[in-house]
Design a protein around this motif. Structure first.
Motif, short mmCIF file in Angstrom:
data_model
loop_
_atom_site.label_atom_id
_atom_site.label_comp_id
_atom_site.label_asym_id
_atom_site.label_seq_id
_atom_site.Cartn_x
_atom_site.Cartn_y
_atom_site.Cartn_z
N VAL A 1 0.84 -1.21 0.00
CA VAL A 1 0.00 0.00 0.00
C VAL A 1 0.87 1.25 0.00
O VAL A 1 0.63 2.21 -0.76
N GLU A 2 1.91 1.27 0.83
CA GLU A 2 2.75 2.46 0.91
C GLU A 2 3.55 2.67 -0.37
O GLU A 2 3.76 3.81 -0.80
N LEU A 3 4.01 1.61 -0.97
CA LEU A 3 4.77 1.75 -2.21
C LEU A 3 3.89 2.23 -3.36
O LEU A 3 4.33 2.98 -4.23
N LEU A 4 2.62 1.82 -3.38
CA LEU A 4 1.68 2.29 -4.39
C LEU A 4 1.19 3.69 -4.08
O LEU A 4 0.78 4.43 -4.99
N GLY A 5 1.19 4.07 -2.79
CA GLY A 5 0.71 5.39 -2.38
C GLY A 5 -0.61 5.30 -1.64
O GLY A 5 -1.65 5.07 -2.28
N GLU A 6 -0.58 5.48 -0.33
CA GLU A 6 -1.82 5.40 0.44
C GLU A 6 -2.87 6.37 -0.08
O GLU A 6 -4.07 6.06 -0.08
N GLU A 7 -2.41 7.55 -0.52
CA GLU A 7 -3.35 8.57 -0.96
C GLU A 7 -4.09 8.19 -2.25
O GLU A 7 -5.10 8.82 -2.59
N THR A 8 -3.62 7.16 -2.95
CA THR A 8 -4.28 6.74 -4.18
C THR A 8 -5.42 5.76 -3.93
O THR A 8 -6.14 5.41 -4.86
N PHE A 9 -5.57 5.29 -2.71
CA PHE A 9 -6.64 4.36 -2.33
C PHE A 9 -7.79 5.10 -1.66
O PHE A 9 -7.60 6.17 -1.07
N SER A 10 -8.95 4.52 -1.73
CA SER A 10 -10.07 5.01 -0.94
C SER A 10 -9.72 4.93 0.53
O SER A 10 -9.34 3.87 1.04
N ALA A 11 -9.85 6.05 1.23
CA ALA A 11 -9.51 6.06 2.65
C ALA A 11 -10.41 5.11 3.43
O ALA A 11 -9.96 4.46 4.38
N GLY A 12 -11.67 5.00 3.02
CA GLY A 12 -12.58 4.10 3.70
C GLY A 12 -12.16 2.65 3.55
O GLY A 12 -12.22 1.88 4.52
N ALA A 13 -11.73 2.27 2.36
CA ALA A 13 -11.32 0.89 2.13
C ALA A 13 -10.10 0.53 2.97
O ALA A 13 -9.97 -0.61 3.44
N LEU A 14 -9.20 1.47 3.17
CA LEU A 14 -8.03 1.22 4.01
C LEU A 14 -8.40 1.19 5.49
O LEU A 14 -7.92 0.32 6.23
#
Length: 448
Positions: free
Chosen positions: A108-121
């Motif tokens: 997740v961090e290598l892909l970028g946390e900000e690129t994921f839905s915050a809710g899904a994380l």
């Protein structure tokens, strides 16, 4: 988020290290078990192997059996490397020591946390790490025969009251059932449907302090309402298959289903034909259907939706570096292909990479769906509906996760304690008040 020193290669270095090395062999267990979906996943695996030399064997596992299969494999030390699975398994597996949370967090961090839905994380955050990597999701739908509602002068069934009014007007068995409820405790579908209606009436599994909150007047209302739905349904153990079959045949006024039904309603699959009309390939049923993502009960006018997120879990028995690379590939270069496994129900939770933040959403909206015939969803459904499906993942609710009690939810789902208690009520074993009290007692016992 990661505070400990990284003990693995970054994925960019990992790619260089592993490309061309054919020794790594991964196994992926997936709940996407239909033959056409397996074929797409095998194609993704082949493309990944062509780039990296890492082979991936795709193994279909029925969702209702996944929990038992994983538990048995863990005990035997024979877990697959990666598991594509629904949210309700994730935190239970984490507590059991089945998932490598550090590996998932690194991806997740290598892909970028900000690129994921915050809710899904946030749904899978455990002790500062992520238990698994979000892949896709869907918002549960209430489908209804909009043409029949219009003819009868009925309002859209967005509330308990409107649903019951529609049942009174349209229930005419065996030609047509007012509803097709879920009553089979062995199927996750029953908990999904009941939870949706409970949320719609403001029922929460726990409060902000983690106390179980099922013995309430709102739960009693929900139980009595759900029993009305069952009384307007066919007899027997019902789950998603019967509800789809009856709706496709024109013998159900309302059902609850996921967006995976959208291509079938449009007549694009010969193995799931629309039998309500002479032509099983017609899109007429799709045109006559209304869709709702949000429902309300008498004690909660605001209402709620319900969504499911799917994840890649990297297991503790995995070839970790190779598994991380496969997940990274599936969520970046291969992500549009990953969504294309069944685009009607695989709505992106990663909207796009940092340099093109809407790329995956835009690509998803143009993906074709169907099996025997292929076409974009936009050929049959409005832009408004498609937009609601994407937005629903940001606003839909789930029991327990927002209160940090996702593990309790996983235990409840795994033991089936709530749906078994619900089924006893539906079979007449006790009153709604007694059932709400017993649900409270049985679910609270899972916290000990």
């Amino acid at each position: 988020m990661l505070s400990r020193p990284a003990h693995r290669l970054t994925l960019s270095l990992l790619t260089l290290a592993l490309c061309g090395a054919a020794s790594a062999q991964l196994t992926l267990w997936t709940t996407e078990e239909q033959p056409d979906r397996i074929a797409v996943q095998e194609r993704i695996a082949a493309d990944f192997e062509a780039q990296t030399g890492i082979s991936v064997t795709v193994v279909p596992v029925n969702e209702a059996q996944m929990g038992e299969r994983v538990t048995a494999a863990f005990a035997a030390g024979e877990l697959p490397d990666v598991i594509y699975h629904p949210l309700n398994y994730t935190l239970g597996w984490t507590e059991a020591g089945i998932l490598d949370t550090f590996a998932a967090t690194e991806v997740v961090e290598l892909l970028g946390e900000e690129t994921f839905s915050a809710g899904a994380l946030s749904l899978v955050e455990v002790a500062g790490e992520y238990a698994a990597v979000p892949v896709d999701g869907w918002t549960q739908l209430l489908l209804y025969r909009a043409d029949l509602f219009e003819e009868a002068g009925l309002e859209a069934p967005s509330s308990y009251e409107a649903i019951l009014a529609a049942i009174d007007a349209l229930h005419n068995p065996p030609e047509r059932y007012g509803f097709v409820a879920a009553t089979d405790v062995s199927q996750p579908y029953m908990l999904q449907v009941f939870e949706h209606f409970a949320l719609a009436n403001g029922v929460q599994l726990v409060d902000d302090e983690g106390n179980v909150t099922l013995d309430t007047p709102e739960m009693v209302e929900t139980l009595e309402f759900y029993k009305r739905l069952v009384e307007a349904s066919p007899a027997g153990n019902l789950y998603w298959e019967q509800s789809r079959e009856l709706y496709h045949a024109g013998r159900a006024a309302m059902i609850v289903w996921s967006p995976f039904i959208l291509d079938e309603l449009a007549g694009l699959r010969d193995d799931v034909p629309v039998t309500a009309f002479d032509d099983p390939t017609t899109s007429e049923l799709a045109e006559r259907t209304g869709f709702l993502t949000r429902l309300s009960g008498p004690s909660f006018a605001e209402g709620a939706g319900w969504s499911d997120i799917r994840y890649f879990g990297i297991t503790v028995d995995a070839d970790v570096d190779a598994a991380m690379q496969f997940v990274e590939y599936s969520m970046s270069e291969g992500y549009v292909d990953t969504l294309s496994v069944a685009a009607e129900g695989k709505i992106p939770v990663r909207r796009g990479p940092a340099d093109d933040p809407e790329a995956f959403v835009e690509a998803w909206s143009n993906l074709e769906v169907g099996v025997d015939r292929r076409a974009p969803l936009s050929d049959f459904y409005s832009a408004e509906l498609l937009g609601e499906l994407v937005a629903g993942l940001e606003t839909a609710n789930r029991w327990a996760f927002a209160q940090g009690q996702g593990l309790l939810y996983s235990r409840m789902a795994d033991t089936r304690v709530l749906v078994e208690t619900l089924r006893e009520f539906l079979d007449g074993d006790r009153s709604a008040e007694e059932t709400a009290s017993l649900m409270q007692e049985r679910v609270a016992a899972l916290q000990q």
